[in-house]
Design a protein around this motif. Structure first.
Motif, PDB file in Angstrom:
ATOM      1  N   VAL A  68       0.838  -1.208   0.000  1.00  0.00           N
ATOM      2  CA  VAL A  68       0.000   0.000   0.000  1.00  0.00           C
ATOM      3  C   VAL A  68       0.873   1.258   0.000  1.00  0.00           C
ATOM      4  N   VAL A  69       1.926   1.253   0.805  1.00  0.00           N
ATOM      5  CA  VAL A  69       2.833   2.403   0.847  1.00  0.00           C
ATOM      6  C   VAL A  69       3.469   2.635  -0.523  1.00  0.00           C
ATOM      7  N   LEU A  70       3.861   1.543  -1.191  1.00  0.00           N
ATOM      8  CA  LEU A  70       4.467   1.691  -2.518  1.00  0.00           C
ATOM      9  C   LEU A  70       3.467   2.214  -3.547  1.00  0.00           C
ATOM     10  N   VAL A  71       2.226   1.737  -3.456  1.00  0.00           N
ATOM     11  CA  VAL A  71       1.202   2.218  -4.405  1.00  0.00           C
ATOM     12  C   VAL A  71       0.953   3.709  -4.202  1.00  0.00           C
ATOM     13  N   ILE A  72       0.808   4.118  -2.951  1.00  0.00           N
ATOM     14  CA  ILE A  72       0.598   5.546  -2.673  1.00  0.00           C
ATOM     15  C   ILE A  72       1.814   6.356  -3.107  1.00  0.00           C
ATOM     16  N   GLY A  73       3.007   5.843  -2.835  1.00  0.00           N
ATOM     17  CA  GLY A  73       4.212   6.558  -3.231  1.00  0.00           C
ATOM     18  C   GLY A  73       4.308   6.752  -4.732  1.00  0.00           C
ATOM     19  N   ASN A  74       3.957   5.714  -5.494  1.00  0.00           N
ATOM     20  CA  ASN A  74       4.003   5.842  -6.952  1.00  0.00           C
ATOM     21  C   ASN A  74       2.948   6.824  -7.458  1.00  0.00           C
ATOM     22  N   THR A  75       1.756   6.803  -6.837  1.00  0.00           N
ATOM     23  CA  THR A  75       0.705   7.740  -7.237  1.00  0.00           C
ATOM     24  C   THR A  75       1.106   9.180  -6.942  1.00  0.00           C
ATOM     25  N   ILE A  76       1.703   9.412  -5.783  1.00  0.00           N
ATOM     26  CA  ILE A  76       2.143  10.762  -5.429  1.00  0.00           C
ATOM     27  C   ILE A  76       3.292  11.201  -6.327  1.00  0.00           C
ATOM     28  N   ARG A  77       4.156  10.271  -6.706  1.00  0.00           N
ATOM     29  CA  ARG A  77       5.257  10.611  -7.613  1.00  0.00           C
ATOM     30  C   ARG A  77       4.719  11.124  -8.946  1.00  0.00           C
ATOM     31  N   LEU A  78       3.677  10.466  -9.464  1.00  0.00           N
ATOM     32  CA  LEU A  78       3.069  10.940 -10.709  1.00  0.00           C
ATOM     33  C   LEU A  78       2.436  12.321 -10.526  1.00  0.00           C
ATOM     34  N   ALA A  79       1.819  12.545  -9.364  1.00  0.00           N
ATOM     35  CA  ALA A  79       1.230  13.857  -9.106  1.00  0.00           C
ATOM     36  C   ALA A  79       2.314  14.935  -9.012  1.00  0.00           C
ATOM     37  N   ILE A  80       3.448  14.596  -8.461  1.00  0.00           N
ATOM     38  CA  ILE A  80       4.561  15.561  -8.377  1.00  0.00           C
ATOM     39  C   ILE A  80       5.069  15.905  -9.772  1.00  0.00           C
ATOM     40  N   GLU A  81       5.201  14.904 -10.615  1.00  0.00           N
ATOM     41  CA  GLU A  81       5.666  15.165 -11.982  1.00  0.00           C
ATOM     42  C   GLU A  81       4.665  16.016 -12.755  1.00  0.00           C
ATOM     43  N   ASN A  82       3.368  15.801 -12.533  1.00  0.00           N
ATOM     44  CA  ASN A  82       2.359  16.591 -13.239  1.00  0.00           C
ATOM     45  C   ASN A  82       2.347  18.046 -12.771  1.00  0.00           C
ATOM     46  N   ARG A  83       2.747  18.291 -11.526  1.00  0.00           N
ATOM     47  CA  ARG A  83       2.737  19.651 -10.973  1.00  0.00           C
ATOM     48  C   ARG A  83       4.158  20.186 -10.820  1.00  0.00           C
ATOM     49  N   ARG A  84       5.052  19.743 -11.661  1.00  0.00           N
ATOM     50  CA  ARG A  84       6.456  20.133 -11.548  1.00  0.00           C
ATOM     51  C   ARG A  84       6.648  21.635 -11.730  1.00  0.00           C
ATOM     52  N   ASP A  85       5.999  22.200 -12.742  1.00  0.00           N
ATOM     53  CA  ASP A  85       6.146  23.640 -12.977  1.00  0.00           C
ATOM     54  C   ASP A  85       5.577  24.450 -11.816  1.00  0.00           C
ATOM     55  N   GLU A  86       4.456  24.004 -11.271  1.00  0.00           N
ATOM     56  CA  GLU A  86       3.847  24.694 -10.130  1.00  0.00           C
ATOM     57  C   GLU A  86       4.781  24.662  -8.912  1.00  0.00           C
ATOM     58  N   ILE A  87       5.426  23.524  -8.701  1.00  0.00           N
ATOM     59  CA  ILE A  87       6.368  23.404  -7.577  1.00  0.00           C
ATOM     60  C   ILE A  87       7.566  24.314  -7.792  1.00  0.00           C
ATOM     61  N   LEU A  88       8.049  24.374  -9.032  1.00  0.00           N
ATOM     62  CA  LEU A  88       9.199  25.226  -9.337  1.00  0.00           C
ATOM     63  C   LEU A  88       8.890  26.695  -9.092  1.00  0.00           C
ATOM     64  N   VAL A  89       7.700  27.122  -9.507  1.00  0.00           N
ATOM     65  CA  VAL A  89       7.317  28.520  -9.292  1.00  0.00           C
ATOM     66  C   VAL A  89       7.204  28.827  -7.803  1.00  0.00           C
ATOM     67  N   ALA A  90       6.610  27.873  -7.046  1.00  0.00           N
ATOM     68  CA  ALA A  90       6.466  28.076  -5.604  1.00  0.00           C
ATOM     69  C   ALA A  90       7.824  28.204  -4.931  1.00  0.00           C
ATOM     70  N   LYS A  91       8.799  27.423  -5.367  1.00  0.00           N
ATOM     71  CA  LYS A  91      10.133  27.524  -4.769  1.00  0.00           C
ATOM     72  C   LYS A  91      10.855  28.789  -5.218  1.00  0.00           C
ATOM     73  N   LEU A  92      10.599  29.246  -6.432  1.00  0.00           N
ATOM     74  CA  LEU A  92      11.236  30.468  -6.912  1.00  0.00           C
ATOM     75  C   LEU A  92      10.782  31.694  -6.137  1.00  0.00           C
TER      76      LEU A  92
END
Length: 349
Positions: free
Chosen positions: A226-250
């Motif tokens: 279950v932890v691995l499934v959630i981790g993989n799902t969150i990883r995909l969500a991070i990749e989809n919001r990569r630009d948003e994360i970059l702007v937030a850090k900038l």
């Protein structure tokens, strides 16, 4: 001139008491300390982030439902097996409480010996009940239940001995205690044989303990899945919001600020998986309860499948939420560190 002077005097007249109203929220803002304002802003951002994370899941219902179903099945399987083992242990505990020791006396033991041993054994602290079955009662019961009444008429004497049925106390109702009591009873005069019917029960308890360890091992493995499934799902969500994360850090967003939406996403995934696991367990118990009760009635057993209690349901939901949060935290910890503005600028250069 007089009119103008009257107007100016009227304009300089102080307002009446009770008619002046402060600006909305100004008094409340003045009464709040900086710590309260900071705490209120922190909680408000948490509520907004949790709501936004839930709305993102509802916007993709198929993918979210598939993740919830995988988590629900993975959680329902070990919990269902634990419930089954709990029911079996409850039944075996009932059998254990009715276990007895059968004491057969010598053929030449008389009624005085039987009475003396009954009084002696009833006074022991490790024996809670003593039932006497005389030779005549045993023969009458055997004659009625065996169907060999005609054959027994040819016997010259009663071949059955006097019998004592002993119920041991609960504190010695184990392997070591029963063996010690049997060894002591075998040394008593006029005792021909001591029989204990706990061997099969001990084997059943050993098998049950072994199955319990296997179920816990399966639960740990499925929890890791279950932890691995959630981790993989969150990883995909991070990749989809990569630009948003970059702007937030900038613009100066902290790691906690960027990490928070994904942690709430893992919590929502865990809560949904726990609810689906609960529904699957209840449906399975409802579907199997009828045949199990019918089978138990055929064997005159009190066995029944027990469902989750309120505490068990709360523990299931809490465990699923913690697994979802853990999977999200591991994924965020691993993949968010790789998204840094300086590293990306260096890569483009």
């Amino acid at each position: 001139m007089a009119a103008n002077r009257g107007v100016s005097r009227a304009s300089q007249k102080p307002p009446a008491k009770g008619k002046e109203r402060p600006a909305p929220g100004r008094g409340a803002a003045r009464s709040r300390t900086p710590l309260q304002e900071l705490l209120g802003s922190y909680l408000s951002h948490h509520r907004k982030t949790a709501k936004d994370s839930a709305q993102r899941l509802w916007r993709s219902p198929v993918a979210s439902l598939m993740t919830w179903m995988v988590m629900g099945i993975a959680l329902a399987l070990p919990v269902g097996m634990l419930l089954l083992l709990g029911s079996l242990q409850g039944v075996s505990a009932g059998w254990d409480s009715t276990a007895r020791i059968t004491l057969y006396l010598e053929q030449n033991a008389g009624g005085d010996t039987l009475d003396r041993m009954r009084i002696q054994l009833a006074s022991r602290k490790d024996i809670t009940d003593v039932t006497v079955i005389t030779r005549e009662e045993a023969l009458a019961e055997f004659r009625a239940s065996s169907g060999l009444a005609d054959a027994l008429d040819y016997l010259d004497e009663n071949p059955l001995p006097d019998t004592l049925l002993l119920t041991p106390s609960a504190d010695i109702r184990n392997k070591q205690g029963m063996e010690a009591l049997v060894d002591e009873l075998e040394q008593v005069d006029a005792v021909a044989r001591v029989q204990v019917d706990l061997g099969w029960l001990q084997r059943l308890n050993t098998i049950t303990d072994l199955l319990g360890r296997g179920v816990w091992a399966l639960a740990l493995l499925l929890g890791a899945a279950v932890v691995l499934v959630i981790g993989n799902t969150i990883r995909l969500a991070i990749e989809n919001r990569r630009d948003e994360i970059l702007v937030a850090k900038l613009v100066g967003g902290t790691d906690a600020f960027v990490r928070r939406p994904f942690l709430y996403t893992g919590i929502w995934y865990g809560l949904g998986g726990g609810i689906i696991a609960f529904v699957l367990l209840e449906l399975t118990l409802w579907w199997m309860s009828g045949p199990v009760e019918h089978l138990a009635s055929l064997y005159r057993s009190q066995f029944e499948l027990s469902g989750l209690t309120f505490e068990g349901t709360f523990a299931l939901l809490l465990a699923s939420v913690l697994l979802g949060w853990l999977g999200a935290w591991l994924a965020v910890k691993r993949h968010l560190d790789a998204i840094e503005p300086n590293q990306i600028e260096a890569g483009h250069a």
